[in-house]
Write an enzyme that holds these catalytic residues in place. Structure first.
Site, PDB file in Angstrom:
ATOM      1  N   TRP A  76       0.793  -1.224   0.000  1.00 13.08           N
ATOM      2  CA  TRP A  76       0.000   0.000   0.000  1.00 13.08           C
ATOM      3  C   TRP A  76       0.829   1.279   0.000  1.00 13.08           C
ATOM      4  O   TRP A  76       0.269   2.370  -0.096  1.00 13.08           O
ATOM      5  CB  TRP A  76      -0.944   0.026   1.206  1.00 13.08           C
ATOM      6  CG  TRP A  76      -0.326  -0.394   2.506  1.00 13.08           C
ATOM      7  CD1 TRP A  76      -0.469  -1.600   3.114  1.00 13.08           C
ATOM      8  CD2 TRP A  76       0.530   0.381   3.362  1.00 13.08           C
ATOM      9  NE1 TRP A  76       0.249  -1.640   4.297  1.00 13.08           N
ATOM     10  CE2 TRP A  76       0.864  -0.437   4.479  1.00 13.08           C
ATOM     11  CE3 TRP A  76       1.039   1.682   3.313  1.00 13.08           C
ATOM     12  CZ2 TRP A  76       1.674   0.014   5.514  1.00 13.08           C
ATOM     13  CZ3 TRP A  76       1.857   2.121   4.341  1.00 13.08           C
ATOM     14  CH2 TRP A  76       2.168   1.286   5.425  1.00 13.08           C
ATOM     15  N   LEU A  81       2.576   2.166  -8.380  1.00 20.03           N
ATOM     16  CA  LEU A  81       3.938   1.966  -8.877  1.00 20.03           C
ATOM     17  C   LEU A  81       4.447   0.560  -8.584  1.00 20.03           C
ATOM     18  O   LEU A  81       5.018  -0.098  -9.457  1.00 20.03           O
ATOM     19  CB  LEU A  81       4.877   3.007  -8.268  1.00 20.03           C
ATOM     20  CG  LEU A  81       6.323   2.974  -8.773  1.00 20.03           C
ATOM     21  CD1 LEU A  81       6.392   3.156 -10.288  1.00 20.03           C
ATOM     22  CD2 LEU A  81       7.169   4.033  -8.071  1.00 20.03           C
ATOM     23  N   MET A  82       4.251   0.079  -7.353  1.00 22.29           N
ATOM     24  CA  MET A  82       4.702  -1.277  -7.031  1.00 22.29           C
ATOM     25  C   MET A  82       3.949  -2.320  -7.853  1.00 22.29           C
ATOM     26  O   MET A  82       4.505  -3.357  -8.219  1.00 22.29           O
ATOM     27  CB  MET A  82       4.516  -1.569  -5.546  1.00 22.29           C
ATOM     28  CG  MET A  82       5.400  -0.779  -4.605  1.00 22.29           C
ATOM     29  SD  MET A  82       7.170  -1.143  -4.758  1.00 22.29           S
ATOM     30  CE  MET A  82       7.670   0.212  -5.839  1.00 22.29           C
ATOM     31  N   LYS A 100      -3.126  -8.738  -7.042  1.00 22.81           N
ATOM     32  CA  LYS A 100      -3.852  -8.585  -5.783  1.00 22.81           C
ATOM     33  C   LYS A 100      -3.239  -7.407  -5.038  1.00 22.81           C
ATOM     34  O   LYS A 100      -2.235  -7.529  -4.360  1.00 22.81           O
ATOM     35  CB  LYS A 100      -3.745  -9.865  -4.939  1.00 22.81           C
ATOM     36  CG  LYS A 100      -4.931 -10.078  -3.962  1.00 22.81           C
ATOM     37  CD  LYS A 100      -5.080  -9.021  -2.884  1.00 22.81           C
ATOM     38  CE  LYS A 100      -4.113  -9.234  -1.739  1.00 22.81           C
ATOM     39  NZ  LYS A 100      -4.417  -8.253  -0.600  1.00 22.81           N
ATOM     40  N   TYR A 155       8.093  -9.285   6.015  1.00 22.72           N
ATOM     41  CA  TYR A 155       8.832 -10.537   6.173  1.00 22.72           C
ATOM     42  C   TYR A 155       7.906 -11.666   6.619  1.00 22.72           C
ATOM     43  O   TYR A 155       7.970 -12.784   6.092  1.00 22.72           O
ATOM     44  CB  TYR A 155       9.957 -10.317   7.197  1.00 22.72           C
ATOM     45  CG  TYR A 155      10.621 -11.571   7.697  1.00 22.72           C
ATOM     46  CD1 TYR A 155      11.432 -12.332   6.861  1.00 22.72           C
ATOM     47  CD2 TYR A 155      10.439 -11.983   9.017  1.00 22.72           C
ATOM     48  CE1 TYR A 155      12.046 -13.478   7.332  1.00 22.72           C
ATOM     49  CE2 TYR A 155      11.062 -13.132   9.491  1.00 22.72           C
ATOM     50  CZ  TYR A 155      11.858 -13.876   8.650  1.00 22.72           C
ATOM     51  OH  TYR A 155      12.464 -15.019   9.110  1.00 22.72           O
ATOM     52  N   GLU A 175      10.193  -9.388  -2.118  1.00 21.98           N
ATOM     53  CA  GLU A 175      10.835  -8.135  -1.716  1.00 21.98           C
ATOM     54  C   GLU A 175      10.196  -7.753  -0.390  1.00 21.98           C
ATOM     55  O   GLU A 175       9.045  -7.332  -0.341  1.00 21.98           O
ATOM     56  CB  GLU A 175      10.627  -7.063  -2.784  1.00 21.98           C
ATOM     57  CG  GLU A 175      11.595  -5.901  -2.646  1.00 21.98           C
ATOM     58  CD  GLU A 175      10.989  -4.697  -1.976  1.00 21.98           C
ATOM     59  OE1 GLU A 175      10.873  -4.733  -0.722  1.00 21.98           O
ATOM     60  OE2 GLU A 175      10.661  -3.734  -2.666  1.00 21.98           O
ATOM     61  N   GLN A 207       7.112   5.518   5.034  1.00 24.31           N
ATOM     62  CA  GLN A 207       6.590   4.179   4.765  1.00 24.31           C
ATOM     63  C   GLN A 207       7.259   3.608   3.513  1.00 24.31           C
ATOM     64  O   GLN A 207       6.640   3.446   2.464  1.00 24.31           O
ATOM     65  CB  GLN A 207       5.061   4.238   4.622  1.00 24.31           C
ATOM     66  CG  GLN A 207       4.396   4.734   5.893  1.00 24.31           C
ATOM     67  CD  GLN A 207       2.921   5.009   5.741  1.00 24.31           C
ATOM     68  OE1 GLN A 207       2.106   4.576   6.540  1.00 24.31           O
ATOM     69  NE2 GLN A 207       2.549   5.744   4.712  1.00 24.31           N
ATOM     70  N   CYS A 209      10.037   0.494   2.300  1.00 25.78           N
ATOM     71  CA  CYS A 209      10.754  -0.707   2.733  1.00 25.78           C
ATOM     72  C   CYS A 209      12.261  -0.473   2.750  1.00 25.78           C
ATOM     73  O   CYS A 209      12.976  -1.074   3.549  1.00 25.78           O
ATOM     74  CB  CYS A 209      10.394  -1.899   1.850  1.00 25.78           C
ATOM     75  SG  CYS A 209      10.523  -1.568   0.088  1.00 25.78           S
ATOM     76  N   GLU A 308      11.657  -3.123  11.798  1.00 24.49           N
ATOM     77  CA  GLU A 308      11.172  -2.145  10.829  1.00 24.49           C
ATOM     78  C   GLU A 308       9.953  -1.415  11.393  1.00 24.49           C
ATOM     79  O   GLU A 308       8.957  -2.032  11.751  1.00 24.49           O
ATOM     80  CB  GLU A 308      10.811  -2.847   9.523  1.00 24.49           C
ATOM     81  CG  GLU A 308      10.355  -1.903   8.429  1.00 24.49           C
ATOM     82  CD  GLU A 308      10.037  -2.620   7.129  1.00 24.49           C
ATOM     83  OE1 GLU A 308      10.408  -2.103   6.064  1.00 24.49           O
ATOM     84  OE2 GLU A 308       9.429  -3.704   7.177  1.00 24.49           O
TER      85      GLU A 308
END
Length: 389
Positions: A76, A81-82, A100, A155, A175, A207, A209, A308
């Protein structure tokens, strides 16, 4: 996508809370990603049936074939883009795909489906399924007719996807999270280094990664550097993401908001010092807003150092030697990214080779280009996206 840029950027900002300017830049990257992989699709056609040199009396040709149906499960923080990082290469390779998106931010991915219909992409080539992870993502990961899974997220969820994919032995690209270091030496332009340090952690509301959320600062400049960071952080505009000049919007959900506040509270209870931030801005009475946060007096056993946060929280630790900096940089289960800031190019090269991460930035933090491969080491996952591969 270019024609719809302003509408898509607004929807993105409304859906996930990132500043409108950042959402607009994301849309430029979305279009660029499609263009990049369209070029690779054409290049792939030209390489088909390439001859392989073999001994006399034998002939061999290589044929590249689509792997089949790919499940693409996306986060999110960069909703469209992701998604396009996965959709564009999948389509370029001739695969069909089931996307999804995150249940927290799906709107622009649905708009992508509308764009695909408008341009005449054949029905069934790209399928978009919304829903919760256990209801939509998990069945995709285990389904026998899905030939590959590509996932970006946490993770813990990555572990579950590996388990779900194992019975059918389907390949998986993961990722996952990060706790990336940014190492700043005492031979830098302090103002520029401060700017990259704050950008590397607070971009996209923190936000990210790959956020370089562990600052390792040389002791010779630590006090001056930290003082300037605190002063600069207090001038970052935290506001409605659609408001002009916004540089930090709300985090994505109440759950994420409470999680970040708990990280800050735990750090304080463990003996860390909250130099600035960690609370709701006084001028915003509602919404999931958190001031940019800088935490010092860290030891390496603290949760804030090891886990994280996925929010605008930067933890700071000093070092004295290059060897100590490398040891601290690698003191993490993650290995997605890292950054080194120094005027000594040879030193930068040494640290780039020593830090165990998939991507190392030198004298910057967070630039990402679809021409270069992207992915992590250790618990940050495996496999690479983007690039020519």
């Amino acid at each position: 996508m270019i024609e719809r840029k302003s509408d898509l950027a607004r929807l993105e900002a409304l859906d996930c809370g990132k500043p409108l300017d950042e959402a607009a830049w994301d849309m430029d990257d979305v279009a660029g990603c499609f263009e990049f992989f369209a070029g690779h699709a054409e290049a792939l056609d030209k390489r088909q049936n390439a001859a392989v040199a073999l001994p006399e009396n034998f002939k061999c040709h290589l044929k590249k074939e689509p792997i089949g149906v790919v499940a693409l499960i996306t986060p999110w923080n960069y909703p469209l883009l992701m998604a396009v990082w996965k959709v564009a290469p999948a389509l370029a390779a001739g695969c069909t795909a089931v996307l999804k998106p995150s249940e927290l931010a799906s709107v622009t991915c649905l708009e992508l489906g509308d764009v695909c219909k408008e341009i005449g992409l054949p029905s069934g080539v790209l399928n978009i399924v919304t829903g919760l992870g256990h209801e939509a993502g998990a069945p995709l990961s285990s389904h026998p007719d899905v030939d590959k899974v590509a996932f970006t997220g946490s993770y813990a969820t990555g572990q579950k996807i590996m388990v779900a994919a194992a019975p059918t032995v389907k390949p998986v690209t993961l990722e996952l999270g990060g706790k990336s270091p940014i190492v700043v030496f005492d031979d830098v332009d302090i103002d520029k280094a401060v700017e990259w340090t704050l950008f590397g952690c607070f971009w996209t509301n923190g936000q990210i990664c790959s956020a370089t959320s562990r600052l390792l600062i040389h002791k010779n400049i630590a006090k001056e550097f930290i003082d300037r960071m605190v002063a600069w952080s207090k001038n970052i505009k935290v506001s409605d993401p659609l408001e002009e000049g916004c540089r930090l919007g709300p985090v994505v959900s109440e759950g994420q908001y409470e999680k970040i506040k708990k990280f800050v509270a735990n750090a304080k209870s463990e003996g860390a010092t909250i130099l600035t931030g960690g609370v709701r801005p006084k001028h915003l009475e509602k919404g999931f807003f958190i001031e940019p946060t800088i935490i010092t007096d860290i030891n390496t056993s603290m949760e804030i150092w090891r886990e994280e946060v996925f929010g605008p929280v930067l933890c700071v630790k000093e070092f004295s030697t290059e060897e100590e900096a490398i040891e601290l940089a690698n003191d993490t289960h993650y290995g997605l990214a890292g950054a080194v800031i120094s005027g000594d190019r040879e030193r930068c090269q040494r640290l780039a080779e020593e830090i165990d991460a998939g991507c190392i930035w030198v004298n910057c933090s967070q630039p990402c280009f679809c021409q270069a491969p992207w992915g992590g080491n250790k618990r940050s996952g495996f496999g690479r996206e983007l690039g020519e591969g």
